[in-house]
Scaffold this motif. Structure first.
Motif, short mmCIF file in Angstrom:
data_model
loop_
_atom_site.label_atom_id
_atom_site.label_comp_id
_atom_site.label_asym_id
_atom_site.label_seq_id
_atom_site.Cartn_x
_atom_site.Cartn_y
_atom_site.Cartn_z
N LYS A 1 -23.33 14.48 -26.08
CA LYS A 1 -23.55 14.31 -24.64
C LYS A 1 -24.15 12.91 -23.96
N CYS A 2 -23.61 12.56 -22.96
CA CYS A 2 -24.23 11.49 -22.47
C CYS A 2 -25.36 12.12 -21.51
N ILE A 3 -26.49 11.00 -21.90
CA ILE A 3 -27.89 11.40 -21.42
C ILE A 3 -28.22 10.81 -20.16
N SER A 4 -27.43 10.09 -19.33
CA SER A 4 -27.57 9.52 -18.19
C SER A 4 -28.37 8.44 -18.21
N CYS A 5 -28.70 7.73 -19.01
CA CYS A 5 -29.80 6.70 -19.13
C CYS A 5 -29.40 5.45 -18.46
N LEU A 6 -28.02 4.91 -18.32
CA LEU A 6 -27.75 4.06 -17.66
C LEU A 6 -28.14 2.64 -18.15
N VAL A 7 -28.73 2.54 -19.38
CA VAL A 7 -29.13 1.36 -20.14
C VAL A 7 -28.02 0.66 -20.83
N GLY A 8 -27.36 1.39 -21.70
CA GLY A 8 -26.27 0.87 -22.38
C GLY A 8 -24.87 0.24 -21.55
N CYS A 9 -24.61 1.39 -20.41
CA CYS A 9 -23.43 0.96 -19.81
C CYS A 9 -23.57 0.35 -18.46
N ALA B 1 -17.07 10.66 -16.22
CA ALA B 1 -17.09 9.02 -16.53
C ALA B 1 -18.10 8.61 -17.76
N ARG B 2 -19.29 8.72 -17.48
CA ARG B 2 -20.19 8.32 -18.84
C ARG B 2 -19.88 9.22 -20.01
N GLN B 3 -19.52 10.59 -19.69
CA GLN B 3 -19.47 11.41 -20.75
C GLN B 3 -18.35 10.86 -21.70
N MET B 4 -17.51 10.14 -21.33
CA MET B 4 -16.23 9.63 -22.04
C MET B 4 -16.79 8.67 -22.68
N VAL B 5 -17.44 7.73 -22.25
CA VAL B 5 -18.06 6.61 -22.92
C VAL B 5 -19.08 7.20 -24.01
N ALA B 6 -19.92 8.21 -23.83
CA ALA B 6 -20.58 8.40 -24.80
C ALA B 6 -19.98 9.27 -26.14
N ASP B 7 -18.84 9.81 -25.71
CA ASP B 7 -17.87 10.68 -26.50
C ASP B 7 -16.45 11.00 -26.09
N MET C 1 -18.92 -3.64 -21.40
CA MET C 1 -19.95 -2.41 -21.46
C MET C 1 -20.39 -1.92 -23.02
N ARG C 2 -21.57 -1.21 -22.89
CA ARG C 2 -22.06 -0.67 -24.34
C ARG C 2 -22.57 0.80 -24.09
N CYS C 3 -22.97 1.44 -25.06
CA CYS C 3 -23.46 2.80 -24.60
C CYS C 3 -24.87 2.89 -25.46
#
Ligand SMILES: Cc1cc2nc3c(=O)[nH]c(=O)nc-3n(C[C@H](O)[C@H](O)[C@H](O)COP(=O)(O)O)c2cc1C
Ligand code: SF4
Length: 681
Positions: free
Chosen positions: A357-365, A334-340, A376-378
């Motif tokens: 690689k998505c860093i799992s921060c959950l801040v942008g998204c 999921a988020r990995q596709m957002v990040a790249d 959504m943002r990242c």
């Protein structure tokens, strides 16, 4: 097919009546970017087309409501509740098909977790829920406080009406050319509210024992089969475990899987969690790669239809391994596709080092977008929601640009500026690039931050950006540059109190320094030692530095006090991270985590400040009611920060064309720094 090191990842698989070209699946991610009426627009198409272009074989579009009037999971989710929405859905399906991907769309009614409407929410059961990490959080708070009961159980008529709406929605997808439909029965949304014994307290035919709780999804499945024909593939996403007392556990998940297969489902997408325990649902940084694979693995042993696993899958090597071991049929990202969104193609081409690689921060998204009713943002991919960064061309005028400070904001500015054709030099005062991220190495649960610093460092090297290490340029040295971008970050605040210069006082940076002299990240070695602190430590501050220092020191077994001027500590923190942090402070852990916990619970001293630090370690505190108290500690760690503006002011006063990036402009977070960097680059 071209040669790849990942033969399992890039082998086809059959789902129902269609073939997926590879095992990479975009698991549903609501990007909340549709039009207010739920129709698909260019932003939605662009997002999913990028994922398809990036080589993903099977894309499941994020949550889409079957009934806008009674529930939208986010305010601008896609909707499937009216025929005029079909043309937009068709354009979306076409955009994904154009690049060879197969596609599905997840139909989701949020029930009690609706972000809209804000009142009169419906669910399986009357309830008052308190779900601060959900996108409907403010609804639940406001209504629960105002009325005492904000969520009501649906009547039987309403349930059958909703079943029809799911079937109608699926039919619209079929008309639009989607290859399949997925039902969202995970994460405590409507179908999950019926399936979960934790939420469903009905005593009619839709509640009670396992089969009665399964009635809603099964009736929806039958209604779709009647409406769309038996060959239209249907999948379902549900949580392998809910991690709350009385919630679903793996045994029941397997039982449900067998039932779904018997009732003709084409695939199972095994997710995790419920918003009462948001950690496993949203995987903040603490969660290790593939921690949820065990649930799909168990399901796969019991069914023949394809199974998808998801949650913190980032590394193609790991994904290849679990596929090769037969633990899953597809890997869900999921988020990995957002990040790249180009994850799959980069992996296939053997360029995994280039994956951001998505860093799992959950801040942008999450925290700074869906949770506050934004699209959504990242934090690390500026192109999400901002197409300028997808299509930028060379700058009209090529400039000589100096970037002062090699942290994430500075490196992003250098990257974008170089891609636009400018000639960039980074001046970094230390001997490595990475800035504040480099301190995260030593903090349990934050090592993913390094992934981003490493990616940026590789980009800087790949693009040939010149880097001057151990260098703070003088105004004279910068005179030959057309623009100076100052990214000097933040400095530790040193309040003017008695004892501030005591030997017992150090900074959070002193504490977070890494002991290692020669690791892969610091090949040149030569760093200073971390500060040696005693067994009892007071951390003074309320931002990232404070939270990180507390985590590191408490993890090492110290007794830690944290003093904040606010009524609670870390009100700024992304709420899913905060949920886990609070549990760790209390000596526990996030659900499903097995890492080391703290020997001593952390004591938060709210609404307070320090007045004096004495030589013997006694600290005098004062609270909001001007009450004084004393505490004996071995050390005090200063952890509040202010913008480090000295250089910027000096350059600006000397007449240089200077602008600020990141914390030096305003103390924020990684996303703030990277966004500034991208905009100015
Ligand atoms: C911003 C955001 C939106 C999400 N939207 C959905 C959704 O629409 N449907 C769904 O089933 N899960 C949704 N999820 C959960 C993800 O699909 C996934 O299960 C979770 O993020 C963990 O996997 P990951 O580490 O690959 O991101 C969402 C998660 C995030 C962070
Ligand atoms: S904002 Fe953070 S968690 Fe979300 S996709 Fe980007 S890097 Fe991952």
């Amino acid at each position: 097919m071209s040669q790849t090191s990942y033969p399992h990842l890039f082998s086809p698989i059959r789902i129902g009546n269609f073939e997926v070209p590879n095992r990479v699946c975009h698991v549903p991610t609501d990007i909340s970017s549709a039009n207010p009426d739920g129709s698909v627009n260019q932003r939605v198409i662009t997002y999913y087309e990028q994922v398809a272009k990036g080589g993903c074989g099977f894309i499941i579009v994020g949550a889409s409501t079957p009934d806008k009037a009674t529930g939208r999971p986010t305010v601008t989710c896609v909707a499937v509740d009216e025929d005029p929405l079909i043309p937009g859905l068709a354009s979306l399906a076409e955009a994904m098909h154009r690049h060879g991907a197969k596609c599905s769309l997840e139909i989701q009614h949020p029930g009690r977790q609706a972000a809209w409407p804000r009142h009169d929410l419906i669910s399986a059961t009357d309830q008052v829920a308190n779900l601060p990490a959900s996108a409907g959080h403010e609804v639940v708070y406001a209504s629960a406080e105002a009325k005492g009961k904000s969520i009501r159980a649906m009547s039987i008529e309403e349930i059958y009406d909703l079943i029809d709406k799911f079937a109608e929605g699926a039919w619209r997808l079929q008309q639009a050319g989607f290859d399949s439909v997925e039902l969202h029965a995970a994460h405590g949304y409507m179908i999950a509210q019926f399936m979960s014994a934790y939420v469903n307290k009905r005593n009619d035919r839709f509640g009670g024992n396992f089969l009665s709780r399964m009635r809603l999804p099964l009736e929806i499945i039958h209604a779709i089969q009647r409406k769309c024909g038996p060959d239209f593939p249907i999948g379902i996403r549900y949580s392998g475990e809910e991690y709350v007392e009385g919630g679903r556990v793996l045994e029941e998940t397997v039982r449900a899987a067998r039932l779904f297969e018997e009732h003709g489902l084409a695939f199972l997408d095994i997710s995790a969690g419920i918003f009462e325990a948001p950690g496993p649902l949203m995987d903040p940084m603490y969660y290790p790669q593939g921690w949820n694979t065990y649930t799909a693995e168990e399901v796969k042993k019991n069914v023949k239809i394809p199974v998808i696993t998801s949650h913190t899958l980032r590394d193609p090597d790991y994904c290849e391994k679990i596929l090769a071991e037969g633990r899953t049929d597809l890997v869900g990202l999921a988020r990995q596709m957002v990040a790249d969104p180009y994850w799959a193609n980069k992996a296939r081409a053997g360029r995994k080092e280039e994956i951001r690689k998505c860093i799992s921060c959950l801040v942008g998204c999450w925290q700074e977008s869906l949770m506050i009713k934004r699209d959504m943002r990242c934090s690390i991919n500026p192109a999400v929601g901002d197409e300028r960064f997808l299509h930028f061309g060379p700058a009209a005028e090529k400039l000589k640009v100096a970037v002062v400070g090699g942290g994430p904001g500075g490196m992003e500015a250098a990257r974008i500026a170089t891609l636009r054709g400018h000639k960039v030099t980074i001046f970094e005062k230390s001997e490595e690039l990475g800035g504040a991220i480099l301190y995260c190495c030593t903090v349990h649960g934050k090592s993913k931050m390094r992934w981003y610093a490493d990616w940026q460092r590789r980009q800087v090297a790949r693009l040939g950006v010149e880097v001057e290490y151990k260098s703070v340029p003088t105004t004279e040295e910068l005179k030959g540059f057309d623009a100076v971008l100052v990214a000097t970050g933040a400095a530790v605040k040193r309040p003017d109190i008695r004892g501030i210069d005591s030997r017992r006082v150090c900074t959070f940076q002193d504490v977070l320094r890494c002991k290692m002299k020669n690791c892969e990240y610091w090949p040149k070695g030569g760093k200073a030692e971390p500060a040696a602190v005693g067994d009892t430590v007071l951390v003074w501050g309320d931002y990232f530095g404070a939270a990180d220092a507390v985590e590191k020191l408490a993890y090492e077994g110290k007794k830690v006090y944290v003093v904040t001027p606010h009524r609670e500590f870390a009100s700024w923190m992304e709420p899913v991270h905060k949920d886990v942090m609070v549990k760790r402070f209390a000596g526990g852990n996030g659900e499903a985590l097995s890492g080391k916990t703290f020997a001593h619970p952390v004591t938060v001293i709210p609404d307070s400040s320090l007045l004096e630090i004495k030589e013997d370690g006694e600290v005098i505190l004062i609270d909001g009611s001007f009450q004084r108290s004393a505490l004996k500690v071995d050390n005090v760690v200063l952890a509040d920060v202010v913008a480090d503006e000295a250089l910027f002011r000096k350059y600006a006063e000397a007449g240089l064309t200077a602008a600020r990036i990141g914390d030096v402009k305003q103390v924020r977070n990684l996303r703030g720094a990277v966004t500034d960097g991208a905009n100015l680059g």
